[in-house]
Motif scaffolding. Sequence first.
Motif, PDB file in Angstrom:
ATOM      1  N   UNK A 183       0.821  -1.213   0.000  1.00 55.39           N
ATOM      2  CA  UNK A 183       0.000   0.000   0.000  1.00 55.39           C
ATOM      3  C   UNK A 183       0.857   1.266   0.000  1.00 55.39           C
ATOM      4  N   UNK A 184       0.423   2.250  -0.797  1.00 49.95           N
ATOM      5  CA  UNK A 184       1.164   3.508  -0.933  1.00 49.95           C
ATOM      6  C   UNK A 184       0.179   4.645  -1.227  1.00 49.95           C
ATOM      7  N   UNK A 185       0.707   5.872  -1.167  1.00 53.42           N
ATOM      8  CA  UNK A 185       0.032   7.038  -1.732  1.00 53.42           C
ATOM      9  C   UNK A 185       0.877   7.512  -2.905  1.00 53.42           C
ATOM     10  N   UNK A 186       0.250   7.700  -4.060  1.00 57.73           N
ATOM     11  CA  UNK A 186       0.948   7.950  -5.316  1.00 57.73           C
ATOM     12  C   UNK A 186       1.941   9.108  -5.204  1.00 57.73           C
ATOM     13  N   UNK A 187       1.505  10.254  -4.723  1.00 55.21           N
ATOM     14  CA  UNK A 187       2.378  11.427  -4.715  1.00 55.21           C
ATOM     15  C   UNK A 187       3.608  11.222  -3.837  1.00 55.21           C
ATOM     16  N   UNK A 188       3.467  10.428  -2.803  1.00 54.19           N
ATOM     17  CA  UNK A 188       4.591  10.236  -1.888  1.00 54.19           C
ATOM     18  C   UNK A 188       5.669   9.318  -2.477  1.00 54.19           C
ATOM     19  N   UNK A 267      -1.868   0.909  -4.637  1.00 53.06           N
ATOM     20  CA  UNK A 267      -0.793  -0.042  -4.341  1.00 53.06           C
ATOM     21  C   UNK A 267       0.317   0.075  -5.373  1.00 53.06           C
ATOM     22  N   UNK A 268       1.521  -0.200  -4.915  1.00 52.22           N
ATOM     23  CA  UNK A 268       2.679  -0.298  -5.791  1.00 52.22           C
ATOM     24  C   UNK A 268       2.996  -1.772  -5.973  1.00 52.22           C
ATOM     25  N   UNK A 269       3.213  -2.185  -7.214  1.00 49.36           N
ATOM     26  CA  UNK A 269       3.561  -3.577  -7.501  1.00 49.36           C
ATOM     27  C   UNK A 269       4.946  -3.638  -8.127  1.00 49.36           C
ATOM     28  N   UNK A 297      -3.988   2.875  -9.051  1.00 48.39           N
ATOM     29  CA  UNK A 297      -4.867   3.671  -8.189  1.00 48.39           C
ATOM     30  C   UNK A 297      -6.061   2.838  -7.738  1.00 48.39           C
ATOM     31  N   UNK A 298      -6.491   3.081  -6.504  1.00 52.31           N
ATOM     32  CA  UNK A 298      -7.680   2.420  -5.972  1.00 52.31           C
ATOM     33  C   UNK A 298      -8.714   3.442  -5.504  1.00 52.31           C
ATOM     34  N   UNK A 299      -8.317   4.284  -4.560  1.00 47.14           N
ATOM     35  CA  UNK A 299      -9.233   5.261  -3.978  1.00 47.14           C
ATOM     36  C   UNK A 299      -9.093   6.606  -4.691  1.00 47.14           C
ATOM     37  N   UNK A 300     -10.176   7.390  -4.712  1.00 51.18           N
ATOM     38  CA  UNK A 300     -10.161   8.677  -5.398  1.00 51.18           C
ATOM     39  C   UNK A 300      -9.381   9.741  -4.644  1.00 51.18           C
ATOM     40  N   UNK A 301      -9.081   9.500  -3.393  1.00 53.25           N
ATOM     41  CA  UNK A 301      -8.302  10.438  -2.596  1.00 53.25           C
ATOM     42  C   UNK A 301      -7.475   9.658  -1.584  1.00 53.25           C
ATOM     43  N   UNK A 302      -6.521  10.342  -0.974  1.00 58.31           N
ATOM     44  CA  UNK A 302      -5.677   9.693   0.030  1.00 58.31           C
ATOM     45  C   UNK A 302      -6.458   9.504   1.332  1.00 58.31           C
ATOM     46  N   UNK A 303      -6.188   8.374   2.005  1.00 58.19           N
ATOM     47  CA  UNK A 303      -6.823   8.087   3.281  1.00 58.19           C
ATOM     48  C   UNK A 303      -5.745   7.898   4.353  1.00 58.19           C
ATOM     49  N   UNK A 304      -6.004   8.491   5.500  1.00 58.01           N
ATOM     50  CA  UNK A 304      -5.074   8.386   6.621  1.00 58.01           C
ATOM     51  C   UNK A 304      -5.140   6.972   7.201  1.00 58.01           C
ATOM     52  N   UNK A 305      -3.967   6.402   7.433  1.00 57.40           N
ATOM     53  CA  UNK A 305      -3.896   5.072   8.054  1.00 57.40           C
ATOM     54  C   UNK A 305      -2.906   5.112   9.206  1.00 57.40           C
ATOM     55  N   UNK A 306      -3.121   4.203  10.150  1.00 57.94           N
ATOM     56  CA  UNK A 306      -2.246   4.056  11.297  1.00 57.94           C
ATOM     57  C   UNK A 306      -1.720   2.627  11.334  1.00 57.94           C
ATOM     58  N   UNK A 307      -0.659   2.428  12.094  1.00 59.94           N
ATOM     59  CA  UNK A 307      -0.117   1.082  12.263  1.00 59.94           C
ATOM     60  C   UNK A 307      -1.207   0.154  12.789  1.00 59.94           C
ATOM     61  N   UNK A 346     -10.161  -1.319  -9.209  1.00 63.32           N
ATOM     62  CA  UNK A 346      -9.525  -0.726 -10.392  1.00 63.32           C
ATOM     63  C   UNK A 346      -9.364  -1.813 -11.443  1.00 63.32           C
ATOM     64  N   UNK A 347      -9.748  -1.505 -12.657  1.00 61.04           N
ATOM     65  CA  UNK A 347      -9.596  -2.431 -13.783  1.00 61.04           C
ATOM     66  C   UNK A 347      -8.535  -1.892 -14.728  1.00 61.04           C
ATOM     67  N   UNK A 348      -7.575  -2.757 -15.072  1.00 56.70           N
ATOM     68  CA  UNK A 348      -6.489  -2.368 -15.966  1.00 56.70           C
ATOM     69  C   UNK A 348      -6.410  -3.362 -17.119  1.00 56.70           C
ATOM     70  N   UNK A 349      -7.151  -3.102 -18.202  1.00 61.73           N
ATOM     71  CA  UNK A 349      -7.113  -4.032 -19.331  1.00 61.73           C
ATOM     72  C   UNK A 349      -5.808  -3.920 -20.105  1.00 61.73           C
ATOM     73  N   UNK A 350      -5.494  -4.983 -20.816  1.00 58.33           N
ATOM     74  CA  UNK A 350      -4.299  -4.971 -21.667  1.00 58.33           C
ATOM     75  C   UNK A 350      -4.412  -3.883 -22.716  1.00 58.33           C
ATOM     76  N   UNK A 351      -5.571  -3.775 -23.290  1.00 58.02           N
ATOM     77  CA  UNK A 351      -5.741  -2.815 -24.379  1.00 58.02           C
ATOM     78  C   UNK A 351      -7.019  -2.017 -24.160  1.00 58.02           C
ATOM     79  N   UNK A 352      -6.888  -0.718 -24.274  1.00 54.33           N
ATOM     80  CA  UNK A 352      -8.078   0.139 -24.231  1.00 54.33           C
ATOM     81  C   UNK A 352      -8.584   0.364 -22.830  1.00 54.33           C
ATOM     82  N   UNK A 353      -9.895   0.465 -22.714  1.00 49.84           N
ATOM     83  CA  UNK A 353     -10.497   0.804 -21.449  1.00 49.84           C
ATOM     84  C   UNK A 353     -10.736   2.293 -21.353  1.00 49.84           C
ATOM     85  N   UNK A 354     -10.833   2.779 -20.136  1.00 54.07           N
ATOM     86  CA  UNK A 354     -11.203   4.168 -19.911  1.00 54.07           C
ATOM     87  C   UNK A 354     -10.035   5.113 -20.171  1.00 54.07           C
TER      88      UNK A 354
END
Length: 366
Positions: A183-188, A267-269, A297-307, A346-354
Amino acid sequence: MTTSVDLVVAGSTVRVLVDPAHPTAPGVPTLGPSIGEYPCYDAVSYARMTDDEERNQRFRAALARLAAGRVVLDIGTGADLLWARESVRYGARQVFAMEAMEESFQRAGAWLAEPGLSERITLLRGVSTELDISPKAEVCVAEIIGSLAGAEGVAAVLTDARRRHLTAEAVVVPARCVTLAAPVAFRRLFAGGHVAFAADSLGYLRTIFEWHGAPFDVRLRIKHPARDALLADGQVVEVLDLNGHLPLEQRRSVRLTIERPGMVDGVLTWLRLWGLPDGEPLDALRVASNWACIYFPLFDSEHVVEAGDVLDLTVTSTLCEDGVHPDYHLAAVLRTAAAGTRSASHRSPYRGGTFRHHPIHRHLFP
């Protein structure tokens, strides 16, 4: 400072957010489109692969152990005919090298002028699922592994190769590869730097869009991400045992337990690959390699998480219409002590999509 650049694709203009300062110093987080699964390569892409010593030392160690006196099949040999030539160097009796892309095939053919290669290497134009060889191969080099392990269709390609091209005892190089997620936040992931495509990725981005015929939400490839942005250990979400059971489609669920406070929006893979079963694996998060990390990307915005909070993640791969390349679908449930439960997918097709579906893609294509 970022800027916007207009790309003309299939008669339409696509605006792309670019960091003109990239590439800069080695090790700086760098954003580009995913490389490998699309039939689009250029001289820069091939040079990066040929010069990838982390990969090369593992493949060479495998060929040094396996190739001598045997028939070798090199699937996706590329413009440099690299593993076909290396197989000869390590004593292969005969090598079949297959390449689907015309320009790469022509460039590969030029290598056969070197002494001793044309007598032992047979270069074939086309995809391996449509070609035939005789005799069958005893070793197969399948350099069709993506930054997502299965993204280039290796499972379908090797299933066909096992049936038609390889002997019953044939050994495949690499031996195994997996995809991990955290799990990550993209900008970070950019360590305070600009969140924009590197300037030198624009040509490849245009090529991908032209191949498809329109822009789409490409998978986001990050080299040298800030590792402190990862809030949990990586868990395996895709497994490819290239010398064992190799399913064409997969579904894996993992629980990612947050280890320290932070923000999460996706998430980062990344790839982990073994050239030989007993060799040290290549980990694309921890070493400089042609393979890089892919952010989903999963969520439309960042969410605060704790240990102690958890992200339950399910990753599903299903074959797309071509019967070779997988589409990926991610489903997640974030469970936090402070804010309760949130679901995303989140859906990530090989070709095309949104196109511009997620806020991050809208930021990158303003």
